[in-house]
Scaffold this motif. Structure first.
Motif, PDB file in Angstrom:
ATOM      1  N   LYS A 316      -9.521   6.320 -10.254  1.00  0.00           N
ATOM      2  CA  LYS A 316      -8.159   5.842  -9.810  1.00  0.00           C
ATOM      3  C   LYS A 316      -8.392   5.084  -8.590  1.00  0.00           C
ATOM      4  CE  LYS A 316      -6.955   9.620  -6.533  1.00  0.00           C
ATOM      5  NZ  LYS A 316      -5.922  10.803  -6.044  1.00  0.00           N
ATOM      6  N   PRO A 317      -7.343   4.038  -8.377  1.00  0.00           N
ATOM      7  CA  PRO A 317      -7.565   3.081  -7.422  1.00  0.00           C
ATOM      8  C   PRO A 317      -7.773   3.940  -5.888  1.00  0.00           C
ATOM      9  CG  PRO A 317      -5.769   2.363  -8.551  1.00  0.00           C
ATOM     10  CD  PRO A 317      -6.117   3.860  -9.088  1.00  0.00           C
ATOM     11  N   LEU A 318      -8.656   3.482  -5.362  1.00  0.00           N
ATOM     12  CA  LEU A 318      -8.855   4.310  -3.738  1.00  0.00           C
ATOM     13  C   LEU A 318      -9.612   3.256  -2.888  1.00  0.00           C
ATOM     14  CD1 LEU A 318      -8.722   6.981  -2.244  1.00  0.00           C
ATOM     15  CD2 LEU A 318     -10.993   7.320  -3.261  1.00  0.00           C
ATOM     16  N   SER A 319      -9.199   3.079  -1.912  1.00  0.00           N
ATOM     17  CA  SER A 319     -10.061   2.143  -0.839  1.00  0.00           C
ATOM     18  C   SER A 319     -10.324   2.577   0.347  1.00  0.00           C
ATOM     19  CB  SER A 319      -8.733   1.212  -0.297  1.00  0.00           C
ATOM     20  OG  SER A 319      -7.788   1.569   0.423  1.00  0.00           O
ATOM     21  N   MET A 320     -11.166   2.093   1.048  1.00  0.00           N
ATOM     22  CA  MET A 320     -11.509   2.886   2.380  1.00  0.00           C
ATOM     23  C   MET A 320     -10.534   2.954   3.422  1.00  0.00           C
ATOM     24  SD  MET A 320     -15.304   0.611   2.954  1.00  0.00           S
ATOM     25  CE  MET A 320     -16.607   0.589   1.722  1.00  0.00           C
ATOM     26  N   ASP A 321      -9.606   1.869   3.525  1.00  0.00           N
ATOM     27  CA  ASP A 321      -8.513   2.287   4.310  1.00  0.00           C
ATOM     28  C   ASP A 321      -7.584   3.355   4.181  1.00  0.00           C
ATOM     29  OD1 ASP A 321      -8.741   0.080   5.794  1.00  0.00           O
ATOM     30  OD2 ASP A 321      -7.447  -1.294   4.673  1.00  0.00           O
ATOM     31  N   GLU A 322      -7.543   3.729   2.918  1.00  0.00           N
ATOM     32  CA  GLU A 322      -6.943   5.187   2.348  1.00  0.00           C
ATOM     33  C   GLU A 322      -7.566   6.423   2.775  1.00  0.00           C
ATOM     34  OE1 GLU A 322      -4.316   4.232  -1.504  1.00  0.00           O
ATOM     35  OE2 GLU A 322      -6.624   3.827  -1.830  1.00  0.00           O
ATOM     36  N   VAL A 323      -8.995   6.258   2.851  1.00  0.00           N
ATOM     37  CA  VAL A 323      -9.700   7.357   3.225  1.00  0.00           C
ATOM     38  C   VAL A 323      -9.844   7.693   4.619  1.00  0.00           C
ATOM     39  CG1 VAL A 323     -12.011   8.383   3.273  1.00  0.00           C
ATOM     40  CG2 VAL A 323     -11.205   7.385   1.122  1.00  0.00           C
ATOM     41  N   ALA A 324      -9.975   6.268   5.423  1.00  0.00           N
ATOM     42  CA  ALA A 324      -9.874   6.405   6.726  1.00  0.00           C
ATOM     43  C   ALA A 324      -8.529   6.933   7.303  1.00  0.00           C
ATOM     44  CB  ALA A 324     -10.027   5.123   7.390  1.00  0.00           C
ATOM     45  N   LEU A 325      -7.386   6.585   6.750  1.00  0.00           N
ATOM     46  CA  LEU A 325      -6.303   7.266   7.276  1.00  0.00           C
ATOM     47  C   LEU A 325      -6.079   8.607   7.112  1.00  0.00           C
ATOM     48  CD1 LEU A 325      -3.134   6.295   8.241  1.00  0.00           C
ATOM     49  CD2 LEU A 325      -2.569   6.091   5.968  1.00  0.00           C
ATOM     50  N   GLU A 326      -6.871   9.197   5.909  1.00  0.00           N
ATOM     51  CA  GLU A 326      -6.554  10.551   5.802  1.00  0.00           C
ATOM     52  C   GLU A 326      -7.365  11.253   6.664  1.00  0.00           C
ATOM     53  OE1 GLU A 326      -7.641  13.615   2.334  1.00  0.00           O
ATOM     54  OE2 GLU A 326      -6.953  11.813   1.735  1.00  0.00           O
ATOM     55  N   LEU A 327      -8.698  10.654   6.933  1.00  0.00           N
ATOM     56  CA  LEU A 327      -9.606  11.415   7.774  1.00  0.00           C
ATOM     57  C   LEU A 327      -9.456  10.851   9.098  1.00  0.00           C
ATOM     58  CD1 LEU A 327     -13.199  10.927   5.727  1.00  0.00           C
ATOM     59  CD2 LEU A 327     -11.331  13.027   5.802  1.00  0.00           C
TER      60      LEU A 327
END
Length: 434
Positions: A316-327
């Motif tokens: 599924k679509p997943l960017s580094m920005d999304e992971v950075a926001l979650e962590l």
């Protein structure tokens, strides 16, 4: 005119030497980290490094503060892999952009970079993903188009060649006009091209000879999708409660801080205190590296669990920005934590960055979709075709629509070429020859 002097107080982010060193440690592979810690132990009597059995160390090791490494294993004899395109670009981003907002936009462009070195998405789409207007994103892109090698981040063949000629100081009005009319070159209409360039056909042929010396795909000089021959940094296993991620500590060095006794010499004792402080900081930096790497991997595995169970079509679509926001980390930290990392999965040894996938806008029922999933779909459609009656790109579009994916014909062509799949005509010839 009167000259006046003013005093103004401003706030500005600045990275200390230790912050920069911590970021370098985060990006190091296990082998590089071992070599780095060993070199530090040579200069710091308060730092003791235990090299794991089977790990390789580049320099010859004296006995002070270090347990001697065993014989170099098979991984140590493998020639170093070429630097990847994304790693090369990120190094230049680190040097060119200091403002956090600009770096975030630059990393969004880096994520959209194709293996050819061209930009794989419209500027408007990247600007929307980065949460900025198109003009601001375009200003960042213009700075990134000055990266080496010339031609990176081009949006077309003409722009790629134009950037290279401009870098060489050879871009004239005549050459620019030729690049704007490359279709005439493909059609062999030299006389028409000469008329538009207001020059003689001989000059057109000379300019074409110059253009042929350029690189239409500057990104191909770098390594892509090559799995480095090295032990994995992480391992994911199926547990009772789902997927479980763990660090592979077999290749990680162990650190110990030696408490040095006072000598009675003021200068010597002060030096030892500084050495102890540096050793403790290194231990904490390595612990932070491990924690960040593990947190990032756990987040990626949780987000892309379907990928591990079903394969690339389930990405599924997943960017580094999304992971950075979650962590609650900076995107550049996620970029460093995932660079060159390998994870051992039931599907084999794969780069950790395979869990990221750019979002592709679609009109289908499952929009938006992952670019990697759509590429995998194109590969599956071609794999199940009749070798004597292969699907054309238009037919692949129809097959993809039946699978719930809406693709344009030019997108199918781009994905097919990226997968190394020949045209339907060439596939039919190959099937007939077989």
């Amino acid at each position: 005119m009167d000259m006046m002097q003013f005093q103004r107080q401003t706030t500005q982010l600045a990275m200390t030497q230790r912050m920069q060193e911590s970021l370098r440690i985060l990006q190091m592979s296990n082998a590089d980290l071992t070599d780095y810690l060993v070199s530090q132990a040579l200069e710091n009597p308060c730092l003791e490094v235990h090299v794991p059995e089977g790990a390789s160390v580049a320099p010859a090791l004296p006995s002070r503060g270090i347990q001697a490494a065993v014989d170099r294993d098979a991984f140590a004899t493998v020639e170093g892999q070429p630097v990847s395109l994304i790693a090369h670009v990120e190094e230049q981003i680190d040097l060119a952009f200091f403002d956090p907002g600009d770096r975030r936009i630059a990393l969004a462009f880096a994520e959209a970079l194709e293996p050819s070195g061209w930009l794989g998405a419209p500027v408007a789409e990247i600007a929307m993903e980065a949460g900025v207007d198109e003009a601001e994103a375009m200003a960042i892109l213009e700075r990134m188009q000055a990266f080496e090698p010339a031609g990176l981040f081009a949006r077309s063949l003409a722009e790629c060649l134009s950037l290279q000629l401009e870098d060489l100081g050879l871009l004239t009005w005549e050459l620019r006009t030729m690049l704007d009319n490359l279709h005439l070159v493909a059609e062999g209409k030299i006389a028409e091209l000469a008329r538009r360039c207001d020059c003689e056909p001989e000059h057109v042929r000379e300019n074409l000879a110059l253009i042929r010396t350029l690189k239409p795909k500057p990104g191909e000089t770098f390594a892509h999708d090559r799995t480095p021959i090295q032990p994995p940094d992480l391992r994911v296993l199926r547990g009772e409660d789902g997927w479980e991620v763990e660090l592979t500590r077999a290749q990680l060095p162990r650190i110990r801080v030696n408490e040095a006794a006072a000598t009675g010499d003021t200068s010597a004792d002060a030096w030892l205190l500084r050495a102890q402080s540096q050793a403790r900081w290194l231990m904490r930096a390595v612990e932070r590296r491990q924690a960040t790497l593990l947190r990032t991997a756990v987040c990626l595995v949780r987000q892309q669990a379907a990928f591990l169970e079903q394969g690339p079509r389930a990405l599924k679509p997943l960017s580094m920005d999304e992971v950075a926001l979650e962590l609650e980390l900076h995107p550049s930290t996620i970029s460093r934590a995932t660079a060159t990392r390998l994870i051992e999965t039931p599907r084999g040894l794969i780069p950790l960055r395979s869990f990221f996938s750019r979002s592709v806008t679609s009109d289908g029922p499952t929009a938006p979709q992952s670019q990697d999933a759509l590429m995998a779909l194109v590969g599956e459609i071609v794999a199940r075709e009749d070798r004597m009656r292969p699907f054309s790109d238009d037919a692949i579009v129809k097959q993809a629509k039946l699978a719930g994916a809406v693709l344009a014909r030019r997108t199918v062509t781009k994905y097919r070429e990226a997968l190394g799949i020949p045209s339907s005509y060439d596939r039919k010839r190959a099937g007939a020859a077989a």
